[in-house]
Scaffold this motif. Structure first.
Motif, PDB file in Angstrom:
ATOM      1  N   SER A 221       6.830  25.871   6.564  1.00  0.00           N
ATOM      2  CA  SER A 221       5.911  26.607   6.018  1.00  0.00           C
ATOM      3  C   SER A 221       4.699  26.121   6.407  1.00  0.00           C
ATOM      4  CB  SER A 221       6.317  26.661   4.527  1.00  0.00           C
ATOM      5  OG  SER A 221       5.994  25.349   4.007  1.00  0.00           O
ATOM      6  N   ILE A 222       4.516  24.881   6.959  1.00  0.00           N
ATOM      7  CA  ILE A 222       3.410  24.137   7.113  1.00  0.00           C
ATOM      8  C   ILE A 222       2.898  24.604   8.421  1.00  0.00           C
ATOM      9  CG2 ILE A 222       2.286  21.760   7.628  1.00  0.00           C
ATOM     10  CD1 ILE A 222       3.112  22.135   4.794  1.00  0.00           C
ATOM     11  N   THR A 223       1.692  25.275   8.637  1.00  0.00           N
ATOM     12  CA  THR A 223       0.953  25.865   9.802  1.00  0.00           C
ATOM     13  C   THR A 223      -0.215  25.040   9.996  1.00  0.00           C
ATOM     14  OG1 THR A 223      -0.217  27.525   8.464  1.00  0.00           O
ATOM     15  CG2 THR A 223       1.988  27.958   9.269  1.00  0.00           C
ATOM     16  N   VAL A 224      -0.732  24.317   9.376  1.00  0.00           N
ATOM     17  CA  VAL A 224      -1.981  23.512   9.381  1.00  0.00           C
ATOM     18  C   VAL A 224      -1.892  22.206   8.883  1.00  0.00           C
ATOM     19  CG1 VAL A 224      -4.540  23.418   9.018  1.00  0.00           C
ATOM     20  CG2 VAL A 224      -3.603  25.595   9.339  1.00  0.00           C
ATOM     21  N   LEU A 225      -2.055  21.236   9.776  1.00  0.00           N
ATOM     22  CA  LEU A 225      -2.150  19.965   9.478  1.00  0.00           C
ATOM     23  C   LEU A 225      -3.682  19.428   9.570  1.00  0.00           C
ATOM     24  CD1 LEU A 225      -0.998  16.796   8.802  1.00  0.00           C
ATOM     25  CD2 LEU A 225      -0.347  16.477  11.195  1.00  0.00           C
ATOM     26  N   ALA A 226      -4.206  18.718   8.496  1.00  0.00           N
ATOM     27  CA  ALA A 226      -5.313  18.382   8.364  1.00  0.00           C
ATOM     28  C   ALA A 226      -5.555  16.807   8.219  1.00  0.00           C
ATOM     29  CB  ALA A 226      -6.286  19.177   7.078  1.00  0.00           C
ATOM     30  N   LEU A 227      -6.141  16.295   9.196  1.00  0.00           N
ATOM     31  CA  LEU A 227      -6.153  14.997   9.432  1.00  0.00           C
ATOM     32  C   LEU A 227      -7.340  14.087   8.859  1.00  0.00           C
ATOM     33  CD1 LEU A 227      -4.278  14.325  12.978  1.00  0.00           C
ATOM     34  CD2 LEU A 227      -3.506  14.054  10.719  1.00  0.00           C
ATOM     35  N   THR A 228      -7.179  12.841   8.304  1.00  0.00           N
ATOM     36  CA  THR A 228      -8.489  12.354   7.876  1.00  0.00           C
ATOM     37  C   THR A 228      -8.971  11.397   8.712  1.00  0.00           C
ATOM     38  OG1 THR A 228      -7.243  10.781   6.813  1.00  0.00           O
ATOM     39  CG2 THR A 228      -7.912  12.487   5.138  1.00  0.00           C
ATOM     40  N   HIS A 229      -8.176  10.930   9.499  1.00  0.00           N
ATOM     41  CA  HIS A 229      -8.442  10.139  10.923  1.00  0.00           C
ATOM     42  C   HIS A 229      -7.007   9.930  11.566  1.00  0.00           C
ATOM     43  CE1 HIS A 229      -7.202   7.279   7.692  1.00  0.00           C
ATOM     44  NE2 HIS A 229      -7.199   6.235   8.407  1.00  0.00           N
ATOM     45  N   ALA A 230      -7.285   9.159  12.541  1.00  0.00           N
ATOM     46  CA  ALA A 230      -6.162   9.062  13.370  1.00  0.00           C
ATOM     47  C   ALA A 230      -5.196   7.808  13.586  1.00  0.00           C
ATOM     48  CB  ALA A 230      -6.468   9.385  14.914  1.00  0.00           C
TER      49      ALA A 230
ATOM     50  N   LEU B 201       0.740  -1.148   0.074  1.00  0.00           N
ATOM     51  CA  LEU B 201       0.039   0.035  -0.086  1.00  0.00           C
ATOM     52  C   LEU B 201       0.904   1.170  -0.155  1.00  0.00           C
ATOM     53  CD1 LEU B 201      -2.023  -2.333   0.991  1.00  0.00           C
ATOM     54  CD2 LEU B 201      -2.797  -0.570   2.453  1.00  0.00           C
ATOM     55  N   SER B 202       0.655   2.032  -0.843  1.00  0.00           N
ATOM     56  CA  SER B 202       1.252   3.360  -0.742  1.00  0.00           C
ATOM     57  C   SER B 202       0.762   4.204   0.068  1.00  0.00           C
ATOM     58  CB  SER B 202       1.047   4.246  -2.245  1.00  0.00           C
ATOM     59  OG  SER B 202       1.559   3.566  -3.392  1.00  0.00           O
ATOM     60  N   VAL B 203       1.629   5.083   0.792  1.00  0.00           N
ATOM     61  CA  VAL B 203       1.188   6.062   1.887  1.00  0.00           C
ATOM     62  C   VAL B 203       1.398   7.452   1.262  1.00  0.00           C
ATOM     63  CG1 VAL B 203       1.741   6.631   4.143  1.00  0.00           C
ATOM     64  CG2 VAL B 203       1.754   4.263   3.683  1.00  0.00           C
ATOM     65  N   ASN B 204       0.521   8.167   1.038  1.00  0.00           N
ATOM     66  CA  ASN B 204       0.602   9.464   0.513  1.00  0.00           C
ATOM     67  C   ASN B 204       0.051  10.562   1.270  1.00  0.00           C
ATOM     68  OD1 ASN B 204       1.280   8.047  -2.064  1.00  0.00           O
ATOM     69  ND2 ASN B 204      -0.791   7.813  -2.309  1.00  0.00           N
ATOM     70  N   CYS B 205       0.781  11.827   1.394  1.00  0.00           N
ATOM     71  CA  CYS B 205       0.452  12.754   1.885  1.00  0.00           C
ATOM     72  C   CYS B 205       0.358  14.012   0.934  1.00  0.00           C
ATOM     73  CB  CYS B 205       1.228  13.256   2.996  1.00  0.00           C
ATOM     74  SG  CYS B 205       1.659  12.053   4.330  1.00  0.00           S
ATOM     75  N   PHE B 206      -0.639  15.067   1.189  1.00  0.00           N
ATOM     76  CA  PHE B 206      -0.686  16.144   0.201  1.00  0.00           C
ATOM     77  C   PHE B 206      -0.798  17.509   0.738  1.00  0.00           C
ATOM     78  CE2 PHE B 206      -3.241  12.182  -0.530  1.00  0.00           C
ATOM     79  CZ  PHE B 206      -2.785  11.953  -1.868  1.00  0.00           C
ATOM     80  N   ALA B 207       0.005  18.262   0.135  1.00  0.00           N
ATOM     81  CA  ALA B 207       0.111  19.873   0.774  1.00  0.00           C
ATOM     82  C   ALA B 207      -0.482  20.696  -0.481  1.00  0.00           C
ATOM     83  CB  ALA B 207       1.881  20.124   0.515  1.00  0.00           C
ATOM     84  N   LEU B 208      -0.891  21.971   0.051  1.00  0.00           N
ATOM     85  CA  LEU B 208      -1.764  22.894  -0.494  1.00  0.00           C
ATOM     86  C   LEU B 208      -0.910  24.225  -0.284  1.00  0.00           C
ATOM     87  CD1 LEU B 208      -5.404  21.813   0.356  1.00  0.00           C
ATOM     88  CD2 LEU B 208      -3.904  21.063  -1.760  1.00  0.00           C
ATOM     89  N   ALA B 209      -0.928  24.937  -1.302  1.00  0.00           N
ATOM     90  CA  ALA B 209      -0.427  26.587  -1.213  1.00  0.00           C
ATOM     91  C   ALA B 209      -1.139  27.361  -2.193  1.00  0.00           C
ATOM     92  CB  ALA B 209       1.034  26.292  -1.351  1.00  0.00           C
ATOM     93  N   GLY B 210      -1.804  28.412  -1.645  1.00  0.00           N
ATOM     94  CA  GLY B 210      -2.212  29.436  -2.369  1.00  0.00           C
ATOM     95  C   GLY B 210      -3.233  30.266  -1.776  1.00  0.00           C
TER      96      GLY B 210
ATOM     97  N   GLY C 178      -5.650  31.675   0.605  1.00  0.00           N
ATOM     98  CA  GLY C 178      -6.782  30.948   1.673  1.00  0.00           C
ATOM     99  C   GLY C 178      -6.462  29.633   2.227  1.00  0.00           C
ATOM    100  N   VAL C 179      -5.434  28.923   1.594  1.00  0.00           N
ATOM    101  CA  VAL C 179      -5.163  27.527   1.988  1.00  0.00           C
ATOM    102  C   VAL C 179      -3.553  27.488   2.055  1.00  0.00           C
ATOM    103  CG1 VAL C 179      -7.248  26.335   1.363  1.00  0.00           C
ATOM    104  CG2 VAL C 179      -5.432  26.693  -0.258  1.00  0.00           C
ATOM    105  N   ASP C 180      -2.666  28.442   2.337  1.00  0.00           N
ATOM    106  CA  ASP C 180      -1.414  28.411   2.220  1.00  0.00           C
ATOM    107  C   ASP C 180      -0.609  27.630   3.411  1.00  0.00           C
ATOM    108  OD1 ASP C 180       0.974  28.705   1.019  1.00  0.00           O
ATOM    109  OD2 ASP C 180       1.267  30.625   2.084  1.00  0.00           O
ATOM    110  N   GLY C 181       0.157  26.776   3.251  1.00  0.00           N
ATOM    111  CA  GLY C 181       0.757  25.892   4.192  1.00  0.00           C
ATOM    112  C   GLY C 181      -0.160  24.995   4.945  1.00  0.00           C
ATOM    113  N   VAL C 182      -0.888  24.218   4.235  1.00  0.00           N
ATOM    114  CA  VAL C 182      -1.917  23.154   4.762  1.00  0.00           C
ATOM    115  C   VAL C 182      -1.141  21.854   4.196  1.00  0.00           C
ATOM    116  CG1 VAL C 182      -3.950  22.135   4.392  1.00  0.00           C
ATOM    117  CG2 VAL C 182      -3.816  24.573   4.547  1.00  0.00           C
ATOM    118  N   LEU C 183      -1.017  20.942   5.218  1.00  0.00           N
ATOM    119  CA  LEU C 183      -0.643  19.386   4.867  1.00  0.00           C
ATOM    120  C   LEU C 183      -1.715  18.513   5.202  1.00  0.00           C
ATOM    121  CD1 LEU C 183       1.634  17.697   3.793  1.00  0.00           C
ATOM    122  CD2 LEU C 183       2.182  17.356   6.430  1.00  0.00           C
ATOM    123  N   ILE C 184      -2.207  17.724   4.412  1.00  0.00           N
ATOM    124  CA  ILE C 184      -3.323  16.722   4.583  1.00  0.00           C
ATOM    125  C   ILE C 184      -2.525  15.395   4.870  1.00  0.00           C
ATOM    126  CG2 ILE C 184      -5.348  15.453   3.750  1.00  0.00           C
ATOM    127  CD1 ILE C 184      -5.864  18.080   2.033  1.00  0.00           C
ATOM    128  N   ASP C 185      -2.744  15.098   6.283  1.00  0.00           N
ATOM    129  CA  ASP C 185      -2.079  13.824   6.727  1.00  0.00           C
ATOM    130  C   ASP C 185      -0.771  13.760   6.727  1.00  0.00           C
ATOM    131  OD1 ASP C 185      -4.578  12.404   7.299  1.00  0.00           O
ATOM    132  OD2 ASP C 185      -4.780  11.370   5.454  1.00  0.00           O
TER     133      ASP C 185
END
Length: 271
Positions: free
Chosen positions: A98-107, A54-63, A65-72
Motif C-alpha cells: 500500500s506504500i506508494t510514496v517514500l519521503a526521506l528526511t535525508h540519506a 537510539l530508537s529508529v522510527n519510521c512513520f506512515a500516513l493514510a487519508g 491526499g496523503v494515502d500510502g505515504v511512509l516517512i523514512d
C-alpha cells in the motif's frame, strides 16, 4: 490526535480523517561521546553511560491526499538491531504494497537502507516515488545496492508539496539537505523532523548539545532551537527518527529549556 493503539513496535493514532502510525525499526547503539557540547567536547552526563541506545522510527500516513505515504524506511540490513519495519507494519496491519510514496528526511543509512529487507527483498513492491531533498541525491547514489531505486527519486526543495497536506520543510545542519515534513490534519499539526534530536533525555533540557555526526553543529543547534520554540508555541506534534519510543509527542517549555511529552493512549474511563 487520538492514540488508538500502542505496543512496543507500533503506535496507531487518528487525527480527523487521517491515520498516523509510528513504526519501530529497532535501535542502534552509539558511543556516548558522540553527544557534544557547544565547544565540541563530549557531554559528561552522556559519557558516563558508555553507550547510547537510539530508537529508529519510521512513520506512515493514510487519508485524503496523503494515502500510502511512509516517512523514512529505517536501516534494513545495515545493522543487526534494525530492519524490523516489515514486522512493525504487519503488527499495524499495513500492507507494504500500500506504500506508494517514500519521503526521506535525508540519506543516512538508518533512513534509506530499509528500502530492502535484511534478506534483500524490495519491501515496497508498488512504490511509485521516493521523495528526497535535492541536496541528498548524491548521497543516495553512493549506495550501489540501492541502484534499482534511482529512477524513483523525486528531488524536492523547501516549501514543495508532497500530496495535498504534506509540505517539505528545510531543517539544515545534520546532513546534506536534511529535511522535515509538515503535515496539516486540520485538527492537529505534525512535524516529522528526522534527526533534529538524537538523545532526547539530554537535548530537550539542553538544546545546545549537538551530535558529532552533524555536518554543521552550529547550524544544527540553531535549527533545533527553532524547531523546539515553534513546536512548543504552536502545540505541534513532533515525530523524530530517534525520539524515544513511541517517537511522537509534544515539546513543552521548562523555564529556559524544554521538555518532551511522548504520546500515550488515554486510560479507559472509569464507569
Amino acid at each position: 490526535m487520538i492514540v488508538t493503539s500502542q505496543s512496543s513496535n507500533v503506535l496507531g493514532s487518528t487525527s480527523g480523517r487521517w491515520r498516523v502510525w509510528s513504526l519501530s525499526d529497532g535501535y542502534i547503539e552509539m558511543p556516548a561521546d558522540l553527544l557534544r557540547d557547544p565547544q565540541d567536547n563530549p557531554v559528561p552526563q552522556a559519557a558516563q553511560a558508555g553507550a547510547l541506545r537510539l530508537s529508529v522510527n519510521c512513520f506512515a500516513l493514510a487519508g485524503p491526499g496523503v494515502d500510502g505515504v511512509l516517512i523514512d524506511s529505517g536501516g534494513g540490513g545495515w545493522a543487526p538491531t534494525v530492519g524490523r519495519l516489515e514486522q512493525a507494519m504487519a503488527e499495524a496491519r499495513i500492507d507494504p504494497a500500500s506504500i506508494t510514496v517514500l519521503a526521506l528526511t535525508h540519506a543516512h543509512q538508518d533512513h534509506v537502507h530499509g528500502l530492502l529487507t535484511p534478506d534483500g527483498r524490495a519491501l515496497f513492491p508498488n512504490l511509485k516515488a521516493i521523495v528526497i531533498p535535492e541536496a541528498a541525491v548524491e548521497s543516495f547514489f553512493a549506495y550501489a545496492h540501492l541502484a534499482q531505486f534511482r529512477p524513483l527519486l523525486k528531488p524536492v526543495q523547501n516549501g514543495d508539496q508532497v500530496g495535498e497536506r504534506l509540505r517539505v520543510v528545510a531543517l539544515p545542519g545534520h546532513a546534506a539537505g536534511h529535511t522535515g515534513y509538515a503535515f496539516d490534519a486540520d485538527e492537529d499539526r505534525f512535524l516529522f523532523f528526522g534527526d533534529i534530536v538524537h538523545v532526547p533525555a539530554l537535548q530537550f533540557g539542553n538544546p545546545a548539545f549537538s551530535w558529532s555526526y552533524d555536518d554543521d553543529q552550529l547550524t544544527a543547534r540553531a535549527t533545533r532551537l527553532k524547531v523546539f520554540s515553534d513546536a512548543a508555541e504552536a502545540g505541534t506534534w513532533i515525530a523524530g527518527a530517534h525520539l524515544g519510543w513511541p517517537g511522537i509527542g509534544r515539546v513543552v517549555r521548562k523555564g529556559e529549556a524544554y521538555g518532551y511529552e511522548p504520546a500515550r493512549a488515554m486510560p479507559p474511563r472509569s464507569k
